[in-house]
Design a protein around this motif. Structure first.
Motif, PDB file in Angstrom:
ATOM      1  N   TRP A  48       0.831  -1.207   0.000  1.00 12.34           N
ATOM      2  CA  TRP A  48       0.000   0.000   0.000  1.00 12.34           C
ATOM      3  C   TRP A  48       0.867   1.259   0.000  1.00 12.34           C
ATOM      4  O   TRP A  48       0.563   2.240  -0.687  1.00 12.34           O
ATOM      5  CB  TRP A  48      -0.923  -0.008   1.208  1.00 12.34           C
ATOM      6  CG  TRP A  48      -1.758   1.227   1.342  1.00 12.34           C
ATOM      7  CD1 TRP A  48      -1.632   2.208   2.280  1.00 12.34           C
ATOM      8  CD2 TRP A  48      -2.845   1.622   0.500  1.00 12.34           C
ATOM      9  NE1 TRP A  48      -2.576   3.191   2.091  1.00 12.34           N
ATOM     10  CE2 TRP A  48      -3.337   2.858   1.001  1.00 12.34           C
ATOM     11  CE3 TRP A  48      -3.459   1.059  -0.613  1.00 12.34           C
ATOM     12  CZ2 TRP A  48      -4.409   3.522   0.405  1.00 12.34           C
ATOM     13  CZ3 TRP A  48      -4.525   1.728  -1.204  1.00 12.34           C
ATOM     14  CH2 TRP A  48      -4.980   2.940  -0.692  1.00 12.34           C
ATOM     15  N   GLY A  49       1.964   1.244   0.778  1.00 10.21           N
ATOM     16  CA  GLY A  49       2.865   2.385   0.804  1.00 10.21           C
ATOM     17  C   GLY A  49       3.502   2.639  -0.554  1.00 10.21           C
ATOM     18  O   GLY A  49       3.622   3.793  -0.986  1.00 10.21           O
ATOM     19  N   LEU A  50       3.892   1.565  -1.248  1.00  7.10           N
ATOM     20  CA  LEU A  50       4.448   1.729  -2.587  1.00  7.10           C
ATOM     21  C   LEU A  50       3.399   2.272  -3.560  1.00  7.10           C
ATOM     22  O   LEU A  50       3.714   3.104  -4.424  1.00  7.10           O
ATOM     23  CB  LEU A  50       4.995   0.390  -3.093  1.00  7.10           C
ATOM     24  CG  LEU A  50       6.255  -0.128  -2.396  1.00  7.10           C
ATOM     25  CD1 LEU A  50       6.590  -1.527  -2.882  1.00  7.10           C
ATOM     26  CD2 LEU A  50       7.427   0.809  -2.640  1.00  7.10           C
ATOM     27  N   HIS A  51       2.178   1.804  -3.399  1.00  5.97           N
ATOM     28  CA  HIS A  51       1.096   2.314  -4.266  1.00  5.97           C
ATOM     29  C   HIS A  51       0.852   3.799  -4.010  1.00  5.97           C
ATOM     30  O   HIS A  51       0.699   4.586  -4.960  1.00  5.97           O
ATOM     31  CB  HIS A  51      -0.177   1.519  -4.008  1.00  5.97           C
ATOM     32  CG  HIS A  51      -1.389   2.074  -4.706  1.00  5.97           C
ATOM     33  ND1 HIS A  51      -1.558   1.991  -6.073  1.00  5.97           N
ATOM     34  CD2 HIS A  51      -2.476   2.755  -4.226  1.00  5.97           C
ATOM     35  CE1 HIS A  51      -2.695   2.565  -6.407  1.00  5.97           C
ATOM     36  NE2 HIS A  51      -3.271   3.048  -5.313  1.00  5.97           N
ATOM     37  N   GLN A  52       0.844   4.196  -2.748  1.00  2.00           N
ATOM     38  CA  GLN A  52       0.639   5.598  -2.418  1.00  2.00           C
ATOM     39  C   GLN A  52       1.797   6.465  -2.933  1.00  2.00           C
ATOM     40  O   GLN A  52       1.579   7.576  -3.429  1.00  2.00           O
ATOM     41  CB  GLN A  52       0.512   5.764  -0.902  1.00  2.00           C
ATOM     42  CG  GLN A  52      -0.764   5.193  -0.317  1.00  2.00           C
ATOM     43  CD  GLN A  52      -1.991   6.001  -0.739  1.00  2.00           C
ATOM     44  OE1 GLN A  52      -2.635   5.707  -1.741  1.00  2.00           O
ATOM     45  NE2 GLN A  52      -2.305   7.027   0.028  1.00  2.00           N
ATOM     46  N   THR A  53       3.011   5.947  -2.805  1.00  3.49           N
ATOM     47  CA  THR A  53       4.169   6.685  -3.297  1.00  3.49           C
ATOM     48  C   THR A  53       4.099   6.876  -4.805  1.00  3.49           C
ATOM     49  O   THR A  53       4.383   7.969  -5.325  1.00  3.49           O
ATOM     50  CB  THR A  53       5.464   5.937  -2.927  1.00  3.49           C
ATOM     51  OG1 THR A  53       5.536   5.792  -1.505  1.00  3.49           O
ATOM     52  CG2 THR A  53       6.694   6.689  -3.413  1.00  3.49           C
ATOM     53  N   ARG A  54       3.700   5.822  -5.507  1.00  2.13           N
ATOM     54  CA  ARG A  54       3.573   5.925  -6.964  1.00  2.13           C
ATOM     55  C   ARG A  54       2.486   6.921  -7.350  1.00  2.13           C
ATOM     56  O   ARG A  54       2.648   7.700  -8.304  1.00  2.13           O
ATOM     57  CB  ARG A  54       3.256   4.550  -7.546  1.00  2.13           C
ATOM     58  CG  ARG A  54       3.259   4.510  -9.062  1.00  2.13           C
ATOM     59  CD  ARG A  54       3.012   3.102  -9.551  1.00  2.13           C
ATOM     60  NE  ARG A  54       3.036   3.049 -11.011  1.00  2.13           N
ATOM     61  CZ  ARG A  54       2.806   1.932 -11.711  1.00  2.13           C
ATOM     62  NH1 ARG A  54       2.566   0.799 -11.081  1.00  2.13           N
ATOM     63  NH2 ARG A  54       2.850   1.956 -13.020  1.00  2.13           N
ATOM     64  N   SER A  55       1.387   6.935  -6.591  1.00  2.00           N
ATOM     65  CA  SER A  55       0.309   7.880  -6.881  1.00  2.00           C
ATOM     66  C   SER A  55       0.770   9.316  -6.647  1.00  2.00           C
ATOM     67  O   SER A  55       0.435  10.225  -7.433  1.00  2.00           O
ATOM     68  CB  SER A  55      -0.906   7.563  -6.000  1.00  2.00           C
ATOM     69  OG  SER A  55      -1.406   6.266  -6.272  1.00  2.00           O
ATOM     70  N   LEU A  56       1.546   9.540  -5.570  1.00  2.49           N
ATOM     71  CA  LEU A  56       2.064  10.881  -5.302  1.00  2.49           C
ATOM     72  C   LEU A  56       2.989  11.346  -6.423  1.00  2.49           C
ATOM     73  O   LEU A  56       2.928  12.501  -6.859  1.00  2.49           O
ATOM     74  CB  LEU A  56       2.810  10.895  -3.963  1.00  2.49           C
ATOM     75  CG  LEU A  56       1.969  10.861  -2.695  1.00  2.49           C
ATOM     76  CD1 LEU A  56       2.863  10.698  -1.475  1.00  2.49           C
ATOM     77  CD2 LEU A  56       1.120  12.118  -2.570  1.00  2.49           C
TER      78      LEU A  56
END
Length: 241
Positions: free
Chosen positions: A126-134
């Motif tokens: 989830w953290g990697l997904h959020q980072t990619r979205s940012l």
């Protein structure tokens, strides 16, 4: 699912329970002794401690077997010409003391560990997904000529090769923070460049570029992945910190 099928896993978890705090204490003592050394030396101590916390619980140290292996390296004594009496000291039969745990408790331990593993793995994904979205939502910034020149100078000093890292404004107000596995991307809040003094901006730029030069994002991702089996241990969290 039968917990009796996982004796190695149970041994690993119980070893980790007491070995991780001991390794943390040893690393803390070594880092205190290296206070006058470079920050890189202290970082290496904690990285080594983390890797040992992951790997050491999987190892079984048999003191008796090690002792007899060392004795086997010694040259054999010459045989005497006369009759003698040989006395052997040591156990004549194997004796193993094991901790007997009810199967229901073993199953509960394995299930609890599996739930922790899934939880921390899910947090990482989830953290990697959020980072990619940012990173996708951020707007790339065209630096003014003077700032672009200082940016290039910092890159040359830190030996950051092409492609050069980029800087982007995040609408979510995050930053300054560096993300990315390859070239690197520095995220700053919107209007960050307009509101910060030039001297402070140089410090921020240099700090974030050092993260890129050291590939800290990739390293932290690697540490997170390999430490998943012991992510349940609070002392490991202190080692990561």
């Amino acid at each position: 699912m039968n917990a009796l099928a996982f004796p190695w896993l149970l041994s690993y978890l119980f070893n980790a329970l007491w070995q991780i705090p001991l390794l943390f204490a040893a690393a803390w003592l070594v880092s205190r002794m290296l206070r006058s050394a470079s920050a890189r030396a202290g970082h290496r101590v904690w990285v080594a401690a983390l890797l040992l916390q992951i790997a050491l619980p999987a190892c079984t140290l048999r003191i008796t077997a090690l002792w007899y292996a060392l004795l086997g390296l010694l040259p054999p004594r010459a045989a005497a010409n006369h009759a003698d009496v040989r006395v052997l000291f040591g156990p004549t039969t194997a004796s193993v003391t094991t901790l007997h745990i009810p199967p229901v408790l073993e199953l509960a331990i394995v299930l609890a560990w599996a739930c922790c593993l899934l939880y921390f793995a899910g947090r990482l994904v989830w953290g990697l997904h959020q980072t990619r979205s940012l990173a996708r939502a951020a707007t790339r910034i065209s630096l003014p000529r003077e700032l672009a020149l200082r940016w290039s100078q910092h890159c040359r000093r830190l030996r950051i090769s092409a492609p050069p890292p980029q800087i982007a404004a995040s609408p979510h107000g995050i930053g300054p923070v560096t993300v990315g596995l390859h070239s690197g991307l520095v995220l700053v809040p919107s209007a960050f460049l307009e509101n910060i003094p030039p001297a402070d901006l140089d410090a921020v730029v240099a700090h974030e570029l050092v993260h890129i030069a050291r590939r800290d994002f990739a390293k932290n991702l690697f540490y997170s992945l390999v430490s998943l089996p012991i992510a349940w241990h609070p002392v490991m969290w202190r080692t990561r910190a």
